[in-house]
Design a protein around this motif. Structure first.
Motif, PDB file in Angstrom:
ATOM      1  N   ALA A 123      44.125  73.702  69.317  1.00  0.00           N
ATOM      2  CA  ALA A 123      44.424  75.128  69.273  1.00  0.00           C
ATOM      3  C   ALA A 123      45.920  75.357  69.464  1.00  0.00           C
ATOM      4  O   ALA A 123      46.598  74.632  70.194  1.00  0.00           O
ATOM      5  CB  ALA A 123      43.644  75.862  70.362  1.00  0.00           C
ATOM      6  N   GLY A 125      48.854  78.003  70.679  1.00  0.00           N
ATOM      7  CA  GLY A 125      48.960  79.146  71.564  1.00  0.00           C
ATOM      8  C   GLY A 125      50.381  79.475  71.918  1.00  0.00           C
ATOM      9  O   GLY A 125      51.329  78.958  71.316  1.00  0.00           O
ATOM     10  N   ARG A 140      48.200  81.229  76.270  1.00  0.00           N
ATOM     11  CA  ARG A 140      47.170  82.052  75.633  1.00  0.00           C
ATOM     12  C   ARG A 140      46.892  81.439  74.268  1.00  0.00           C
ATOM     13  O   ARG A 140      47.799  81.286  73.454  1.00  0.00           O
ATOM     14  CB  ARG A 140      47.629  83.497  75.495  1.00  0.00           C
ATOM     15  CG  ARG A 140      46.524  84.413  74.992  1.00  0.00           C
ATOM     16  CD  ARG A 140      46.948  85.856  74.868  1.00  0.00           C
ATOM     17  NE  ARG A 140      48.050  85.969  73.908  1.00  0.00           N
ATOM     18  CZ  ARG A 140      49.207  86.555  74.163  1.00  0.00           C
ATOM     19  NH1 ARG A 140      49.448  87.084  75.336  1.00  0.00           N
ATOM     20  NH2 ARG A 140      50.140  86.613  73.231  1.00  0.00           N
ATOM     21  N   VAL A 141      45.638  81.064  74.036  1.00  0.00           N
ATOM     22  CA  VAL A 141      45.216  80.502  72.759  1.00  0.00           C
ATOM     23  C   VAL A 141      44.067  81.347  72.215  1.00  0.00           C
ATOM     24  O   VAL A 141      43.479  82.145  72.942  1.00  0.00           O
ATOM     25  CB  VAL A 141      44.759  79.020  72.898  1.00  0.00           C
ATOM     26  CG1 VAL A 141      45.887  78.143  73.400  1.00  0.00           C
ATOM     27  CG2 VAL A 141      43.545  78.899  73.786  1.00  0.00           C
ATOM     28  N   ARG A 142      43.754  81.153  70.961  1.00  0.00           N
ATOM     29  CA  ARG A 142      42.589  81.811  70.365  1.00  0.00           C
ATOM     30  C   ARG A 142      41.472  80.780  70.264  1.00  0.00           C
ATOM     31  O   ARG A 142      41.644  79.717  69.689  1.00  0.00           O
ATOM     32  CB  ARG A 142      42.916  82.365  68.992  1.00  0.00           C
ATOM     33  CG  ARG A 142      43.768  83.595  69.070  1.00  0.00           C
ATOM     34  CD  ARG A 142      43.494  84.499  67.876  1.00  0.00           C
ATOM     35  NE  ARG A 142      44.141  85.775  68.039  1.00  0.00           N
ATOM     36  CZ  ARG A 142      43.577  86.845  68.569  1.00  0.00           C
ATOM     37  NH1 ARG A 142      42.345  86.785  68.981  1.00  0.00           N
ATOM     38  NH2 ARG A 142      44.230  87.971  68.678  1.00  0.00           N
ATOM     39  N   LEU A 143      40.338  81.138  70.820  1.00  0.00           N
ATOM     40  CA  LEU A 143      39.162  80.282  70.789  1.00  0.00           C
ATOM     41  C   LEU A 143      38.018  81.099  70.206  1.00  0.00           C
ATOM     42  O   LEU A 143      37.645  82.129  70.774  1.00  0.00           O
ATOM     43  CB  LEU A 143      38.818  79.792  72.196  1.00  0.00           C
ATOM     44  CG  LEU A 143      37.638  78.836  72.322  1.00  0.00           C
ATOM     45  CD1 LEU A 143      37.909  77.557  71.536  1.00  0.00           C
ATOM     46  CD2 LEU A 143      37.374  78.506  73.770  1.00  0.00           C
ATOM     47  N   GLY A 145      38.162  82.996  67.761  1.00  0.00           N
ATOM     48  CA  GLY A 145      38.672  84.313  67.406  1.00  0.00           C
ATOM     49  C   GLY A 145      39.034  85.198  68.576  1.00  0.00           C
ATOM     50  O   GLY A 145      39.512  86.307  68.382  1.00  0.00           O
ATOM     51  N   GLN A 146      38.804  84.739  69.784  1.00  0.00           N
ATOM     52  CA  GLN A 146      39.086  85.543  70.966  1.00  0.00           C
ATOM     53  C   GLN A 146      40.267  84.953  71.730  1.00  0.00           C
ATOM     54  O   GLN A 146      40.370  83.744  71.878  1.00  0.00           O
ATOM     55  CB  GLN A 146      37.865  85.562  71.902  1.00  0.00           C
ATOM     56  CG  GLN A 146      36.644  86.177  71.292  1.00  0.00           C
ATOM     57  CD  GLN A 146      36.852  87.636  70.956  1.00  0.00           C
ATOM     58  OE1 GLN A 146      37.393  88.389  71.747  1.00  0.00           O
ATOM     59  NE2 GLN A 146      36.436  88.042  69.774  1.00  0.00           N
ATOM     60  N   PRO A 147      41.174  85.813  72.237  1.00  0.00           N
ATOM     61  CA  PRO A 147      42.270  85.281  73.048  1.00  0.00           C
ATOM     62  C   PRO A 147      41.749  84.796  74.407  1.00  0.00           C
ATOM     63  O   PRO A 147      40.939  85.461  75.040  1.00  0.00           O
ATOM     64  CB  PRO A 147      43.199  86.488  73.215  1.00  0.00           C
ATOM     65  CG  PRO A 147      42.344  87.682  72.999  1.00  0.00           C
ATOM     66  CD  PRO A 147      41.238  87.265  72.074  1.00  0.00           C
ATOM     67  N   VAL A 148      42.206  83.618  74.795  1.00  0.00           N
ATOM     68  CA  VAL A 148      41.786  83.020  76.066  1.00  0.00           C
ATOM     69  C   VAL A 148      43.037  82.550  76.798  1.00  0.00           C
ATOM     70  O   VAL A 148      43.888  81.890  76.214  1.00  0.00           O
ATOM     71  CB  VAL A 148      40.846  81.816  75.819  1.00  0.00           C
ATOM     72  CG1 VAL A 148      40.437  81.165  77.123  1.00  0.00           C
ATOM     73  CG2 VAL A 148      39.634  82.233  75.022  1.00  0.00           C
ATOM     74  N   LYS A 149      43.142  82.928  78.077  1.00  0.00           N
ATOM     75  CA  LYS A 149      44.273  82.472  78.885  1.00  0.00           C
ATOM     76  C   LYS A 149      43.825  81.264  79.698  1.00  0.00           C
ATOM     77  O   LYS A 149      42.781  81.298  80.354  1.00  0.00           O
ATOM     78  CB  LYS A 149      44.758  83.575  79.817  1.00  0.00           C
ATOM     79  CG  LYS A 149      46.104  83.220  80.416  1.00  0.00           C
ATOM     80  CD  LYS A 149      46.693  84.145  81.462  1.00  0.00           C
ATOM     81  CE  LYS A 149      46.539  85.572  81.396  1.00  0.00           C
ATOM     82  NZ  LYS A 149      47.266  86.288  82.454  1.00  0.00           N
TER      83      LYS A 149
END
Length: 180
Positions: A123, A125, A140-143, A145-149
């Motif tokens: 991923a 970020g 912060r990455v997208r997992l 389609g959702q942003p995840v910190k």
């Protein structure tokens, strides 16, 4: 001169019984569709030949359908109440079938698999809290389609705002990153 006359309409006992059955059926149907596991017998993953949603939908339609027919017939005799019950069954059968089909479709709906820590690797970020050497920062990455910190470690310090690439998932909430 017209006099004010108060009228009270009397509801037939049969209608009242049908309304109570209908209200109970709709209440149980709402709880069953919300997944409260009301009246769960046996193993939670095993559904019997007739689901609770089907029974509740049938009861609700039977009660309200019977009440409508009872009032339309003006049923005051046992024979007419029996006719209202037949009308309730005619409304309840398709409603129970529909409740069964809809609840089965909702239960068996295909969904995407739940993302795991393995999905974090690769991923891309952005650093939101600087990553020091030997310590943790945040990215912060997208997992899915959702942003995840996530907490992040790196071999060299990475300043805020730098694009990064996840090299390894250390846990479900922490990763090892490199600059992108």
């Amino acid at each position: 001169m017209l006099r004010h006359i108060d009228t009270v309409q009397v509801v037939a006992t049969g209608t009242l019984v049908f309304l109570i059955i209908g209200a109970a059926g709709i209440g149980v149907l709402a709880l069953a569709l919300l997944g409260t596991e009301l009246f769960q017998f046996g193993h939670a993953d095993v559904d019997g030949p007739i689901s609770l949603e089907t029974v509740a939908g049938f009861a609700g339609a039977f009660g309200f359908g019977g009440a409508i027919v009872n009032e339309l017939l003006g049923a005051r005799t046992p024979g007419m109440v029996l006719g209202a019950a037949v009308g309730g069954v005619l409304a309840a059968v398709p409603t129970g079938w529909l409740a069964s089909r809809l609840s089965r479709a909702a239960r068996n709906m295909r969904t995407d698999p739940t993302p795991t820590r393995d999905d974090l690797v690769g991923a891309i970020g952005l650093v939101v809290t600087p990553v020091p050497v030997g310590g943790y920062g945040e990215v912060r990455v997208r997992l899915a389609g959702q942003p995840v910190k996530l907490s992040a470690r790196a071999d060299q310090p990475i300043p805020i705002g730098t694009r990064v690439f996840v090299v390894q998932a250390l846990s479900e909430t922490s990763v090892h990153v490199e600059t992108y």
